[in-house]
Scaffold this active site. Structure first.
Site, short mmCIF file in Angstrom:
data_model
loop_
_atom_site.label_atom_id
_atom_site.label_comp_id
_atom_site.label_asym_id
_atom_site.label_seq_id
_atom_site.Cartn_x
_atom_site.Cartn_y
_atom_site.Cartn_z
N HIS A 22 0.83 -1.20 0.00
CA HIS A 22 0.00 0.00 0.00
C HIS A 22 0.87 1.26 0.00
CE1 HIS A 22 0.39 0.65 4.40
NE2 HIS A 22 0.45 -0.66 4.44
N MET A 23 0.23 2.40 0.17
CA MET A 23 0.93 3.66 -0.11
C MET A 23 2.11 3.93 0.82
SD MET A 23 -0.41 7.58 -0.53
CE MET A 23 -1.46 7.53 -1.95
#
Lengths: 97, 154
Positions: A22-23
């Site tokens: 994820h980010m």
């Protein structure tokens, strides 16, 4: 570890975070990759992405248990590869979006 | 996935009024709320969740774009809203530049793959510099939606 010569190094890393790649781990990866002179690439689903570009890594939607390939080429490739693998493992240890 | 799969057309804001990070997040989330996206959920609680996520690292990914997001227990489907700031907002982006185009995403906690795909979709579409320029020149929510759709191809 000392780095000698220009080496293309590759290592497959499994994403273990339930939230996938994820980010936040992406940001940590880009930050770490940018500290090295070597070119850093990340290969996922047959596509190659610049490991020093957040915008490019945003296109890697690798879920939990999928594998990504880290490719590093340059004078500090050994230490870069070790560090990048470590970054992914550390981020996998924390779970958040 | 296309952006139109989760961007709520009626919530799009072509001229964000807020001038700081919290204000923009609030404006976008209140717009989603007004458009019925959050049932039985306190919008203040979602605002807090998105701001908490920002504390872990800005979702400003550079090039004048930010994708604030969170997974939230009280929502049952992925929703997003597009907003454009005419003046730009300091968002702590990686490149230190102000953000003009925002896509805020809220997703259910139990669908991490969907969440990743949504972020990927937004990033893929907004890599297109002419599109981002065009979005910044749109006067209405409908124009923004149409522009976004024109480029948002799988």
């Amino acid at each position: 570890m000392s780095d000698a010569g220009q080496n293309l190094l590759k290592r497959v890393v499994k994403i273990k975070n339930p939230n996938g790649f994820h980010m936040r781990p992406k940001a940590a990866f880009v930050e770490a990759a940018s500290r090295f002179i070597s070119d850093v690439k990340l290969v996922w689903e047959g596509q190659t992405f610049n490991g020093k570009s957040m915008f490019e890594l945003m296109l890697v939607a690798a879920p939990e248990d999928s594998e990504v390939l880290i490719e590093v080429f340059g004078p500090d490739s050994h230490s870069a590869l070790d560090e990048l693998e470590k970054v992914l493992a550390e981020e996998d240890a924390s779970i958040s979006s | 996935m296309r952006m139109s799969d989760f961007i709520v057309r009626s919530a799009i804001i072509p001229d964000l009024k807020a001038t700081d990070k919290e204000g923009v997040i609030r404006e976008l989330l209140e717009s989603l709320c007004r458009n019925g996206c959050f049932k039985d959920v306190d919008v203040e609680d979602i605002i807090k969740a998105v701001l908490k996520r920002e504390l872990l690292g800005s979702t400003g990914i550079g090039e004048g774009i930010a994708i604030p997001h969170t997974k939230y227990n009280g929502v049952d489907k992925l929703v997003g809203v597009l907003g454009v700031s005419p003046t730009g907002v300091s968002f702590g982006s990686r490149d230190g530049e102000p953000v003009f185009v925002f896509v805020l995403i809220i997703s259910p906690v139990d669908q991490p793959v969907l969440h990743l795909r949504a972020l990927e979709t937004v990033s893929r579409v907004l890599r297109d510099e002419p599109l981002v320029k065009a979005l910044r020149n749109c006067a209405t929510a409908d124009q923004l939606f149409e522009q976004m759709n024109q480029y948002s191809k799988t």
